[in-house]
Design a protein around this motif. Structure first.
Motif, short mmCIF file in Angstrom:
data_model
loop_
_atom_site.label_atom_id
_atom_site.label_comp_id
_atom_site.label_asym_id
_atom_site.label_seq_id
_atom_site.Cartn_x
_atom_site.Cartn_y
_atom_site.Cartn_z
N THR A 278 0.84 -1.19 0.00
CA THR A 278 0.00 0.00 0.00
C THR A 278 0.88 1.25 0.00
N SER A 279 0.36 2.33 -0.56
CA SER A 279 1.09 3.60 -0.58
C SER A 279 0.26 4.66 0.12
N PHE A 280 0.92 5.75 0.50
CA PHE A 280 0.27 6.84 1.22
C PHE A 280 0.44 8.12 0.40
N GLN A 281 -0.69 8.84 0.22
CA GLN A 281 -0.67 10.06 -0.58
C GLN A 281 -0.96 11.30 0.24
N ALA A 282 -1.61 11.13 1.40
CA ALA A 282 -1.95 12.27 2.24
C ALA A 282 -2.13 11.80 3.67
N GLY A 283 -2.11 12.76 4.60
CA GLY A 283 -2.40 12.43 6.00
C GLY A 283 -1.18 12.02 6.80
N LEU A 284 -1.47 11.45 7.97
CA LEU A 284 -0.45 11.06 8.93
C LEU A 284 -0.48 9.54 9.09
N HIS A 285 0.69 8.90 9.00
CA HIS A 285 0.76 7.44 9.04
C HIS A 285 1.92 7.00 9.94
N ALA A 286 1.71 5.90 10.65
CA ALA A 286 2.75 5.38 11.55
C ALA A 286 2.78 3.87 11.47
N TRP A 287 3.97 3.31 11.48
CA TRP A 287 4.14 1.87 11.57
C TRP A 287 5.45 1.56 12.29
N THR A 288 5.55 0.36 12.82
CA THR A 288 6.70 -0.03 13.64
C THR A 288 7.30 -1.32 13.10
N VAL A 289 8.63 -1.40 13.14
CA VAL A 289 9.35 -2.57 12.63
C VAL A 289 10.23 -3.14 13.75
N PRO A 369 10.12 3.40 19.69
CA PRO A 369 8.85 3.33 20.40
C PRO A 369 8.99 3.12 21.90
N ALA A 370 9.98 2.35 22.34
CA ALA A 370 10.11 2.04 23.76
C ALA A 370 10.29 3.29 24.61
N SER A 371 11.08 4.24 24.13
CA SER A 371 11.36 5.44 24.90
C SER A 371 10.72 6.69 24.31
N GLY A 372 10.19 6.59 23.09
CA GLY A 372 9.63 7.76 22.43
C GLY A 372 10.69 8.71 21.90
N THR A 373 11.95 8.26 21.89
CA THR A 373 13.05 9.11 21.45
C THR A 373 13.03 9.29 19.93
N VAL A 374 13.08 10.53 19.50
CA VAL A 374 13.15 10.83 18.07
C VAL A 374 14.59 10.62 17.61
N LEU A 375 14.78 9.75 16.64
CA LEU A 375 16.12 9.42 16.16
C LEU A 375 16.55 10.31 14.99
N HIS A 376 15.59 10.69 14.16
CA HIS A 376 15.94 11.56 13.02
C HIS A 376 14.65 12.11 12.40
N ILE A 377 14.74 13.36 11.92
CA ILE A 377 13.63 13.98 11.20
C ILE A 377 14.15 14.48 9.87
N HIS A 378 13.38 14.21 8.82
CA HIS A 378 13.76 14.69 7.48
C HIS A 378 12.59 15.47 6.89
N HIS A 379 12.87 16.68 6.44
CA HIS A 379 11.87 17.51 5.79
C HIS A 379 12.14 17.49 4.28
N ALA A 380 11.11 17.23 3.52
CA ALA A 380 11.29 17.15 2.07
C ALA A 380 9.97 17.41 1.37
N SER A 381 10.04 17.75 0.11
CA SER A 381 8.85 17.87 -0.73
C SER A 381 8.73 16.56 -1.51
N PHE A 382 7.97 15.64 -0.97
CA PHE A 382 7.83 14.34 -1.61
C PHE A 382 7.00 14.48 -2.89
N PRO A 383 7.53 14.01 -4.01
CA PRO A 383 6.88 14.28 -5.30
C PRO A 383 5.71 13.36 -5.64
N GLY A 384 5.42 12.36 -4.83
CA GLY A 384 4.34 11.45 -5.19
C GLY A 384 4.00 10.51 -4.05
N PRO A 385 3.07 9.57 -4.29
CA PRO A 385 2.71 8.59 -3.26
C PRO A 385 3.92 7.80 -2.78
N LEU A 386 3.97 7.53 -1.49
CA LEU A 386 5.12 6.85 -0.90
C LEU A 386 4.74 5.47 -0.37
#
Length: 401
Positions: A278-289, A369-386
């Motif tokens: 599945t791909s995401f085109q809008a909104g807020l999405h979260a998943w864990t690995v 997820p265990a600590s809620g620690t943010v490891l990295h943030i990337h800001h970008a203009s994504f050109p299409g569905p991800l």
């Protein structure tokens, strides 16, 4: 027969009060058979009797033993009752008081801490809103300054143009040739440059970036969205170096290329990659690995145009313009996109890796997820569905659901 008591064998007890009789021999039940645990008569213990050879005792001895046991039991019960009574009278009231006191302290702690968080949030909100307002005012003033500047430039150009037109209209050829003002006016006009794009005229959205806000936002999102996305692998894309579980959530690396995988245009044929279905085109999405079993993996997002064939960088995650990934190789962690690799200093190896994709804010965030620690943030203009994308070159990784 083994009889306890006098050396004589069992026999009737003279002078004893009449009691129940043996239904088989009609004699008094003055003996206790320890083997069958029942009252028997003397005849039952003699030759031909059913209890011959058994261990027997006199009935009164057995009764005395039972009385002693009952007395002991009563004493133990009395002591136990005294202990319980003392516990109820002395211990429980103290426990209750301590519970009330501890609960009150816990409430105060919760109120105090949330009050501090609330105060901090309000202060950060005020600070960021002031920054937004300040940036808005700066951009507005820059635009006003530009308006004034270009209005003056237009007026000047209009004046120069009017002067040149007047020369064309009123001067003859000789006068026109001798007129030096033409060159002065031309040079003056050439000194006025054309408008160019300037970042100073744009609102700088970086003014809203705050490590504190990001941390609180990520924590809030984790509490409401973590694990809600039902992300699964697209089996058509799975590399022949990977084995996909039946539920399509686990990838296992295999150094030997599988011959069972039918090749197709969607399948990665060299790098151990896989795309989600599945791909995401809008909104807020979260998943864990779950990544605790692997020392070599990549997790992130990719465009559907990501090439699938060959060993070049165009199909290697993080080495092209189509993919954005968090990766681990041994004890090294980094964020990669378009061949640019940013090292990440992590204090420990995360057992799970969370991904937050906010397409409205155009942000990709990786967290623990265990600590809620943010490891990295990337800001970008994504050109299409991800699409969520994965790679593993050691052991296994699994999507948590």
């Amino acid at each position: 027969m083994s009889a306890e008591g006098a050396g004589q064998g069992p026999g009737p007890e003279p002078g004893s009060e009449p009691g129940p009789l043996c239904p088989e021999h009609g004699q008094a039940l003055n003996w206790f058979c320890c083997s069958e645990r029942r009252l028997v008569c003397a005849a039952c213990t003699e030759l031909g009797g059913r209890c011959r050879g058994h261990r027997i005792r006199r009935a009164e001895k057995r009764a005395e033993e039972l009385r002693n046991k009952i007395v002991d039991q009563c004493e133990r019960l009395q002591l136990q009752s005294a202990t319980i009574t003392k516990y109820v009278a002395d211990v429980l009231p103290g426990k209750n008081q301590r519970a009330v006191s501890t609960a009150s302290a816990a409430r105060e702690l919760v109120i105090q801490r949330l009050g501090l968080v609330r105060s901090l949030c309000e202060s950060e909100e005020q600070r960021l809103l002031e920054q937004v307002h300040g940036e808005e005012e700066r951009a507005h003033q820059s635009i006003l300054t530009q308006r004034v500047h270009w209005a003056e430039a237009l007026q000047k150009l209009d004046t120069i143009r009017g002067s040149l037109v007047d020369m064309l209209t009123h001067l003859d050829d000789l006068q026109l040739i001798k007129e030096q003002e033409i060159f002065e006016r031309t040079e003056e006009a050439e000194g006025i440059l054309d408008p160019k794009e300037s970042e100073k005229l744009n609102f700088n959205e970086k003014c809203t970036r705050s490590p504190l806000l990001t941390q609180l936002w990520a924590t809030a999102i984790l509490g409401s969205l973590s694990g809600t996305e039902d992300v699964r692998m697209d089996e058509r894309t799975v590399s022949p170096f990977l084995q996909l579980s039946d539920d399509r959530r686990t990838l296992t690396f295999n150094s030997k290329k599988s011959k069972a995988c039918a090749d197709g245009p969607e399948r990665f044929d060299h790098w151990p990659n896989a795309l989600a279905d599945t791909s995401f085109q809008a909104g807020l999405h979260a998943w864990t690995v779950n990544v605790q079993n692997s020392c070599a993996y990549k997790v992130g997002v990719a465009l559907g145009q990501l090439p699938r064939k060959g060993s070049g960088s165009d199909s290697r995650l993080g080495c092209n313009t189509f993919s954005w990934v968090f990766s681990r190789c041994g004890q090294e962690f980094r964020f990669s996109h378009d061949g640019q690799h940013e090292p990440l200093a992590l204090l420990r190896c995360p057992a799970q890796l969370g991904v937050l994709l906010d397409l409205q804010a155009q942000e990709l965030l990786f967290y623990e997820p265990a600590s809620g620690t943010v490891l990295h943030i990337h800001h970008a203009s994504f050109p299409g569905p991800l699409f969520p994308v994965f790679a593993v070159a050691d052991q296994t990784i699994s999507i948590v659901h």
